[in-house]
Write an enzyme that holds these catalytic residues in place. Structure first.
Site, PDB file in Angstrom:
ATOM      1  N   ARG A  65      18.196  -5.800  -4.867  1.00  0.00           N
ATOM      2  CA  ARG A  65      18.305  -5.116  -6.153  1.00  0.00           C
ATOM      3  C   ARG A  65      19.765  -4.852  -6.511  1.00  0.00           C
ATOM      4  NH1 ARG A  65      17.289  -0.421  -5.815  1.00  0.00           N
ATOM      5  NH2 ARG A  65      16.904  -0.154  -3.589  1.00  0.00           N
ATOM      6  N   LYS A 205      10.145  -2.987  -9.184  1.00  0.00           N
ATOM      7  CA  LYS A 205      10.710  -1.645  -9.214  1.00  0.00           C
ATOM      8  C   LYS A 205      10.861  -1.116 -10.645  1.00  0.00           C
ATOM      9  CE  LYS A 205      10.838  -0.875  -4.869  1.00  0.00           C
ATOM     10  NZ  LYS A 205       9.769   0.017  -4.306  1.00  0.00           N
ATOM     11  N   HIS A 224       6.854   6.825  -3.375  1.00  0.00           N
ATOM     12  CA  HIS A 224       7.331   5.618  -2.699  1.00  0.00           C
ATOM     13  C   HIS A 224       6.817   5.676  -1.273  1.00  0.00           C
ATOM     14  CE1 HIS A 224      10.951   2.892  -1.493  1.00  0.00           C
ATOM     15  NE2 HIS A 224       9.883   2.190  -1.743  1.00  0.00           N
ATOM     16  N   SER A 242      13.218   1.090   2.024  1.00  0.00           N
ATOM     17  CA  SER A 242      13.080  -0.269   2.517  1.00  0.00           C
ATOM     18  C   SER A 242      13.640  -0.384   3.937  1.00  0.00           C
ATOM     19  CB  SER A 242      13.832  -1.223   1.587  1.00  0.00           C
ATOM     20  OG  SER A 242      13.876  -2.509   2.129  1.00  0.00           O
ATOM     21  N   LYS A 246       7.450   1.157   6.359  1.00  0.00           N
ATOM     22  CA  LYS A 246       6.251   1.486   5.582  1.00  0.00           C
ATOM     23  C   LYS A 246       5.202   0.383   5.663  1.00  0.00           C
ATOM     24  CE  LYS A 246       7.720   2.142   1.436  1.00  0.00           C
ATOM     25  NZ  LYS A 246       9.030   1.511   1.713  1.00  0.00           N
ATOM     26  N   THR A 247       5.633  -0.851   5.391  1.00  0.00           N
ATOM     27  CA  THR A 247       4.688  -1.966   5.383  1.00  0.00           C
ATOM     28  C   THR A 247       4.167  -2.245   6.790  1.00  0.00           C
ATOM     29  OG1 THR A 247       5.764  -2.944   3.465  1.00  0.00           O
ATOM     30  CG2 THR A 247       4.403  -4.390   4.807  1.00  0.00           C
ATOM     31  N   ASP A 261       3.378   0.263  -0.497  1.00  0.00           N
ATOM     32  CA  ASP A 261       4.686   0.690  -1.005  1.00  0.00           C
ATOM     33  C   ASP A 261       4.663   1.781  -2.071  1.00  0.00           C
ATOM     34  OD1 ASP A 261       7.550   0.327  -0.888  1.00  0.00           O
ATOM     35  OD2 ASP A 261       7.425  -0.642  -2.837  1.00  0.00           O
ATOM     36  N   ARG A 326      12.002 -11.698   2.403  1.00  0.00           N
ATOM     37  CA  ARG A 326      10.777 -11.020   1.966  1.00  0.00           C
ATOM     38  C   ARG A 326       9.608 -11.987   1.859  1.00  0.00           C
ATOM     39  NH1 ARG A 326      10.717  -5.261   0.823  1.00  0.00           N
ATOM     40  NH2 ARG A 326      12.893  -4.634   0.665  1.00  0.00           N
TER      41      ARG A 326
END
Length: 540
Positions: A65, A205, A224, A242, A246-247, A261, A326
């Site tokens: 990003r 996002k 988030h 990130s 989390k994933t 997410d 990713r």
């Protein structure tokens, strides 16, 4: 006229880009399916196929990003609602010029249009139309958001429109932006313009930012976080930036995945904003993360900036292009994913951090006040490659574990979270997936097997009657022992070769917490202020 052009996919009577200002377009592909988009991406040289049929695309110089190129249009009626300390403004007149130039740039272009939903709860869902220049971007957002049923498409009316033109180059003097890259959000019109970047995550996002603006006014907390549900129907949330896990940690074979997410917390419970996953794949292995690895081999999955070997197989250890490699795939590619995208009120909240200083314990139990403190602090390490210009991990504080996506002041989201923790009696935990035995560069990354074991013990109630010690730096409770976890790991000071060096680093980190939290003290009650790390209280 656009209406005379042939379109791919289901025809929607309300569909038409001419009404949005587009003129003299080429071929328009409407709601094209996976194979149509994949074939177009390959034939146009935008992507290539892996040996298993997934797509691999590269994103040029933007491998993450570009938060400094994101702008919110400064309309008078929302002036007082926006957290301008963390959001760049764009004047309405400049945005209008930018929009006109976007539409002119699209003339003669073939475009891909997807009508999708953001939000699994019909009451709070955001109908979203995404217009893209690249076929693989269209497939990306089709994977990530929720795909409506055909009957829903017949009456689809977008409340958010995203126009994504990577080949457009902004002019800072003309458009009032910072560089040739621009992400501009008009929150009042439900319109997002993305140009000058091929990184598909900007679309995802942008949707999240819009929901973060809209939902608090409806008494819904946007978060988030990832979410899953245990065999007893117990919902758990995993907050974190990130790269904090989390994933990975929510994709637990013993628990049903709700989403990886972004979620909302309404009066009815939890609902996923998305219909897919956007997993980091650097150093991904079949043994450590079998579900995510299996998803990378399915046709329809998009791998971003992943290097292929001579046999067209992904080399997930190769960070030549970026550390921020990713995989974007639909949620149903995960074997134990739920179908509804919804769950009950959470029984547990887990706040994830990747502590680059090696100070935080791997697991700590938080009081409600400490949970509020750490939610507003949002401490972690920026992971290399997630944003442009970040080449190695560095300590950062990101309010609510998502400051770049918060249009409103963090206190708005913090108040909503605190009220829900109290009302539903939620247990709160802090988990460090970062470093132990020393800071980044000296210590080692926390073993994922140990993290999973500790999480399981916390979420399954195994630690309800366990012995805890009070951490002398942060004041939270740390379990003395967890079955299956080496005891020294639970006390990070003992993992350092020089305990005195650990103490110095701990005091340094505590001071950083204090400096960061000073900006929120006026927005919280005395109980949350007292939840600051213990060393700070002793120091006055």
């Amino acid at each position: 006229m656009l209406e005379n052009r042939r379109e791919s996919g289901v025809r929607n009577p309300s569909f038409g880009l001419a009404e949005a200002g587009f003129r003299k377009l080429g071929h328009v592909h409407y709601n094209a399916d996976v194979e149509v988009l994949a074939e177009a991406a390959v034939s146009r040289g935008q992507a290539r196929r892996t040996a298993h049929g997934a797509l691999v695309a590269t994103t040029g110089r933007h491998t993450g990003r570009s938060p400094t190129d994101k702008h919110i249009v400064r309309h008078p009626r929302i002036e007082d609602e926006i957290w301008w300390d963390a959001n760049r403004a764009m004047e309405p007149a400049r945005f209008q010029v930018l929009l006109s130039d976007f539409l002119s740039h699209a003339e003669g272009c073939d475009l891909y249009v997807q009508d999708l939903m953001a939000g699994a709860d019909p009451e709070h869902a955001l109908p979203t139309r995404v217009v893209t220049e690249y076929a693989w971007h269209s497939l990306f957002i089709r994977n990530l958001l929720i795909r409506p049923e055909e009957a829903q498409l017949e009456r689809f009316m977008p409340r958010l429109t995203i126009i994504d033109l990577p080949s457009f180059k902004a002019d800072p003097r003309r458009h009032g932006c910072r560089s040739e890259t621009v992400i501009a959000l008009d929150l009042t019109r439900g319109l997002v313009l993305i140009g000058g970047t091929e990184y598909a995550g900007e679309m995802k996002k942008a949707v999240f930012t819009m929901l973060n603006y809209l939902l608090p006014a409806k008494d819904v907390l946007p978060m988030h976080c990832s979410a899953n549900v245990g065999a007893k129907g117990d919902t758990s949330l995993f907050f974190g930036l990130s790269g904090t896990g989390k994933t990975t940690l929510s994709a637990d074979p013993d628990r049903t995945l709700v989403g990886d997410d972004e979620h909302g917390w309404s009066e009815e419970g939890i609902f996923n904003f998305e219909g897919g996953c956007y997993a980091k794949t650097i150093k991904l292995s079949r043994e450590a993360e079998p579900d995510i690895y299996a998803a990378t081999e399915k046709p329809g999955t998009i791998l971003e900036n992943v290097v292929l070997d001579d046999a067209a197989l992904p080399d997930f250890d190769d960070a030549t292009l970026t550390e921020n490699t990713r995989a974007a795939y639909p949620l149903h590619f995960i074997a134990n994913a739920g179908e509804s995208g919804r769950a009950g009120h959470p029984r547990a909240i887990v706040m994830l951090t990747a502590d680059a200083f090696g100070v935080m314990p791997p697991l700590a139990r938080l009081s409600p006040e400490q949970a509020m403190f750490h939610f507003l602090s949002g401490y972690t390490a920026k992971v290399a490659g997630t944003e442009r210009g970040v080449d190695e991990p560095e300590a950062t504080f990101s309010a609510c574990f998502g400051a770049p996506f918060l249009p409103r002041h963090p206190a708005v989201y913090g108040a909503l979270l605190g009220e829900r923790i109290e009302r539903h009696g939620v247990s709160c935990w802090l988990v460090n997936t970062g470093w132990t035995g020393g800071p980044f560069g000296t210590g080692r990354r926390m073993p994922i097997a140990a993290t999973r074991r500790m999480l399981s013990a916390a979420l399954d109630g195994e630690l309800d009657e366990a012995d805890f010690r009070v951490d002398e730096n942060f004041g939270f409770e740390v379990p003395v022992a967890v079955s299956g976890v080496e005891p020294d790991l639970l006390d990070p000071r003992t993992t350092w070769a020089d305990p005195a060096a650990y103490d110095r680093m701990a005091h340094k980190l505590v001071a950083m917490f204090a400096e960061n939290f000073a900006r929120f003290e006026a927005h919280v009650g005395p109980a949350v202020r007292k939840a600051a790390p213990a060393v700070l209280r002793k120091a006055g």
